[in-house]
Design a protein around this motif. Structure first.
Motif, mmCIF file in Angstrom:
data_model
loop_
_atom_site.group_PDB
_atom_site.id
_atom_site.type_symbol
_atom_site.label_atom_id
_atom_site.label_comp_id
_atom_site.label_asym_id
_atom_site.label_seq_id
_atom_site.Cartn_x
_atom_site.Cartn_y
_atom_site.Cartn_z
ATOM 1 N N TRP A 166 12.014 -6.244 -3.493
ATOM 2 C CA TRP A 166 12.157 -4.847 -3.071
ATOM 3 C C TRP A 166 12.857 -3.994 -4.123
ATOM 4 C CZ3 TRP A 166 13.903 -9.241 -0.837
ATOM 5 C CH2 TRP A 166 15.268 -9.538 -0.976
ATOM 6 N N ARG A 179 19.042 -3.002 4.746
ATOM 7 C CA ARG A 179 17.899 -2.217 4.280
ATOM 8 C C ARG A 179 16.991 -2.024 5.491
ATOM 9 N NH1 ARG A 179 14.691 -1.237 -0.488
ATOM 10 N NH2 ARG A 179 12.469 -1.566 -0.084
ATOM 11 N N HIS A 180 16.621 -0.790 5.762
ATOM 12 C CA HIS A 180 15.834 -0.470 6.958
ATOM 13 C C HIS A 180 16.521 -0.970 8.227
ATOM 14 C CE1 HIS A 180 12.802 0.600 4.087
ATOM 15 N NE2 HIS A 180 12.550 -0.642 3.746
#
Length: 336
Positions: free
Chosen positions: A230, A265-266
């Motif tokens: 990512w 993350r998210h």
């Protein structure tokens, strides 16, 4: 009734009754000295363990100790985040010997182990060929007790690019050995985006999107990658997997950097593990030998980071004379 059959039936009934009611006590009235009898168990509960990078400067005897300690913890299975052999630009016989050595060491586990590939394991066309011969696909998924496990391959480059990266990596490794980290940082290999974050092909991303779509009813999803894909500029492949997972809970584990890192993350946990006998970089953060124990129960997940220096057997000792091994390259300032 046949006396033998009657006796057998009585034994089986007694055993099934004991299993149905595993807790009993001798207090007949009044208070009881415990809080509850709703024990923290369940058919949907299980534990698995993760070991991190062991190669890339492997230190002797540590990994064997970690395997003995995992046997004390009794997870249902073990999984890695890659870098299982030293690998690199060597011949077939050497690579086979390294795989046989890793296999020999994990054979001591009471639980099965699931393989995850790292750059040391998949850095050349030859090493990828051997992986396929010995282990099959380099990325795959499985489902256990309604939990989905996705094992990704971050060395998923074209053959021509694999050769380019392998040549640059071989030169950089020699520079690292002779001139150190600063010289390595200036190498061509270290500037390649694949070094830090790897590559996931569009075909691999599609495979996992289908796997996710085919398992809409799981209670959790775990992803295992070697490199943090990512982080790559312009990444679309891993991002598409994240989008496919956006409506469900999931956790991501990676290795590669030999330094522990936790971030969200998210809204999900992304956990970078440190080492399980690999080279350590304490100046960059928490870089000590550990294993990770994950407990899944219902729709809850608990994650414990267990330092090898603290996992001891019934005698109070670290298995395999582990007291003689240093699990942290540098002690804290307070201990010096």
């Amino acid at each position: 009734m046949n006396p033998f059959i009657a006796a057998t039936a009585a034994i089986l009934f007694s055993a099934s009754s004991a299993l149905a009611q595993p807790f009993s006590h001798g207090i007949t009235d009044g208070r009881t000295p415990w809080t509850d009898t709703a024990f923290d168990v369940g058919e949907d509960r299980f534990m698995f363990a993760i070991h991190s990078d062991l190669t890339g400067g492997e230190r002797p005897h540590v990994f064997e100790i970690a395997m003995a300690q995992l046997n004390l913890l009794r997870p249902e299975f073990v999984i890695s985040v890659g870098d299982l052999i030293e690998g690199g630009d060597v011949d077939r016989d050497q690579l086979l010997r390294e795989w046989e050595e890793y296999d020999r060491r994990v054979e001591t586990l009471k639980a099965p182990i699931f393989y995850v590939g790292g750059n040391h394991d998949l850095s050349t066309l030859l090493s990828q060929e051997i992986w396929q011969e010995r282990l099959g696909p380099s990325y795959y998924h499985f489902r256990y007790k309604d939990v989905l496990f996705l094992v990704l391959d971050t060395e998923d480059n074209t053959p021509a690019r694999i050769d380019e990266i392998a040549a640059a990596r071989a030169k950089a490794v020699e520079i690292y050995k002779t001139e150190g980290r600063e010289a390595f940082a200036a190498t061509e290999y270290n500037q390649m985006p694949e070094r830090a974050s790897g590559t996931i092909s569009t075909e691999q991303a599609e495979y996992f999107r289908v796997a996710i779509a085919d398992n809409p009813d799981v209670r959790w999803t775990f992803l295992f990658v070697h490199k943090p894909a990512w982080n790559r500029d312009g990444d679309e492949a891993f991002s598409s997997i994240e989008v496919a997972l956006s409506d469900r809970p999931y956790t991501v584990f990676n290795g590669h950097e030999h330094v522990y890192d936790y971030r969200q993350r998210h809204g999900r946990d992304y956990i970078q593990l440190a080492t399980t006998s690999g080279e350590q970089f304490p100046d960059l953060g928490m870089s000590e030998d550990h294993v990770t124990l994950v407990t899944v129960s219902g729709d809850e997940v608990d994650i414990a980071t267990l330092m090898l220096a603290g996992i001891r057997d019934r005698t109070g000792s670290i298995p395999l004379n582990g007291e003689e091994v240093c699990f942290a390259a540098v002690e804290s300032a307070a201990d010096r």
